[in-house]
Scaffold this active site. Sequence first.
Site, mmCIF file in Angstrom:
data_model
loop_
_atom_site.group_PDB
_atom_site.id
_atom_site.type_symbol
_atom_site.label_atom_id
_atom_site.label_comp_id
_atom_site.label_asym_id
_atom_site.label_seq_id
_atom_site.Cartn_x
_atom_site.Cartn_y
_atom_site.Cartn_z
ATOM 1 N N GLU A 82 6.405 -1.877 6.472
ATOM 2 C CA GLU A 82 6.621 -2.832 7.562
ATOM 3 C C GLU A 82 7.499 -2.288 8.677
ATOM 4 O OE1 GLU A 82 8.111 -6.472 5.994
ATOM 5 O OE2 GLU A 82 6.344 -6.826 4.790
ATOM 6 N N GLU A 101 1.875 -6.598 -0.622
ATOM 7 C CA GLU A 101 2.844 -7.683 -0.832
ATOM 8 C C GLU A 101 2.199 -9.002 -0.458
ATOM 9 O OE1 GLU A 101 6.714 -7.481 1.061
ATOM 10 O OE2 GLU A 101 6.820 -5.324 0.666
HETATM 11 C C1 GCO Z 1 9.568 -7.567 3.455
HETATM 12 C C2 GCO Z 1 9.906 -6.657 2.424
HETATM 13 C C3 GCO Z 1 10.374 -7.266 1.177
HETATM 14 C C4 GCO Z 1 10.749 -8.704 1.176
HETATM 15 C C5 GCO Z 1 9.582 -9.615 0.964
HETATM 16 C C6 GCO Z 1 9.942 -11.077 0.909
HETATM 17 O O1 GCO Z 1 8.419 -7.650 3.698
HETATM 18 O O2 GCO Z 1 10.439 -8.196 4.018
HETATM 19 O O3 GCO Z 1 8.866 -5.819 2.171
HETATM 20 O O4 GCO Z 1 11.446 -6.445 0.987
HETATM 21 O O5 GCO Z 1 11.684 -8.939 0.187
HETATM 22 O O6 GCO Z 1 8.673 -9.444 1.981
HETATM 23 O O7 GCO Z 1 10.411 -11.523 2.143
#
Ligand code: GCO
Length: 470
Positions: free
Chosen positions: A192, A377
């Site tokens: 990200e 994710e």
């Molecule tokens: C993000 C990260 C994660 C977060 C998850 C929940 O995308 O912010 O990859 O570290 O913990 O997304 O918010």
Amino acid sequence: MDMTRRGVALGVAGAALAGCAPDGATAFAPPRDRQFPQGFLWGVASSSFQIEGALDADGRGQSIWDVFPRDKIHDGSDAAIANDSYHRYAEDVALIAGAGMNAYRFSIAWPRILPSGAGAVNEAGLDYYSRLIDALLARGVAPYATLFHWDLPLALEGGWANRDTALRFGDYAQVVAERLGDRLKHIVVLNEAAVHAVLGHVYGAHAPGLTDASLMAGAIHHQNLAQGLSIQAMRSVRNDLTIGTTMALMPARTAGGWLGPLHRMAAQGFDEVWNRAFLDPLFLGAYPKIARDMVKSVLREGDMEIVRQPIDFLGVNYYAPTYMRFDLGAPSFLAPADPPAGSELDAFARHVDPSGLHEVLARLRHQYGNPRVYITENGCSDAFSDGPAEIDDQFRIDFLRRHLEAVKSAMEGGSDIGGYFHWTLTDNWEWAEGYRSKFGLVAQDRATGVRTPKASYAWFGNLARTGVLD
Ligand code: GCO
């Protein structure tokens, strides 16, 4: 306003006011059948800083998150212990394998491998990941390692504003490939980059805690450049790696109303900087207009050839769509908007909307050549609380089921999707939210570190074993 995940207004899109953007949710056809293919990856995702603890152990260097002010964390907590996975990783692996999952996405802490960001390799840091990889392989779980999940070595002066950081990242990636690549075959380069660039450099809500929109140029382009350099470096030492990268892709929607066309332009501006500033260089070899204007101060001849590397997969992180509106008083007229009235909201007040995931996947199919995709994710938090987790988390099962219906439907529409990693295994340290946000399939007693599976753990395990979405 929650700045960790919500669509944020960018002080960067002055030129955004042209063209149209897609607007509103589109329903998707329910999947025709509920059986996922053989060989589909079922896993969980985590990141080093959020779970490892042991920040001083075995020669680890400091990262930018080590020094992020605690008064910017909602519960004033830190990640000094977190899940103590540095010491308790065998329990994590047992939980993953015990649920029948066949893959685990974790991240490697750059400052454990190269405590100063560059130069001397820390053998003890490498050994930790070597042990973790061996433990996973011994249980039939494929390791997917992210190289950068935001814990940048503090010693790298200027961070991503400095082009040199991209070169150092290439060196670091090469060390990982050389030293772990005999067993670690799957690499996720960046996590990200948009979130890190915007929340870390413009809003200061994440490390490095800066609030200077002019830093966006370096934060975007040098991460893209680092990605390209690292892929080249890893391929130069091994030809058997599967290499991809992960993006936080969010459909940009509008609040509607009588200013509708202007709102749509705001959404398009957001889309260019949040999604396309990373997708377009990688897949198409060029920045979209607004992002190009932004990065031109740091762009050098030849960079785009480095940035545009063939990848083996794209990781998609999806939580929610974002809503944007035109606002004369906001920087570049761009401001976040609320989801439509009556929308189902998650603990972050974001719209729970599986159709957004379907939309993202369809877009990759239509506009970016239908790359191989893993959902790297997706998940939701318990209601924010400093108390214990919700063990009977039926809401999470429901969230997962509906988002996996979107995934299956996209596959039936022709998307090439090879796996799904739930965020996350165990409730952990959620950046600026601290421990009050809980995304796990498994709860953790913070006093003892004892892990307790939630209802969703059994549900996801059944899915991982059968491939059937009940
Ligand atoms: C993000 C990260 C994660 C977060 C998850 C929940 O995308 O912010 O990859 O570290 O913990 O997304 O918010």
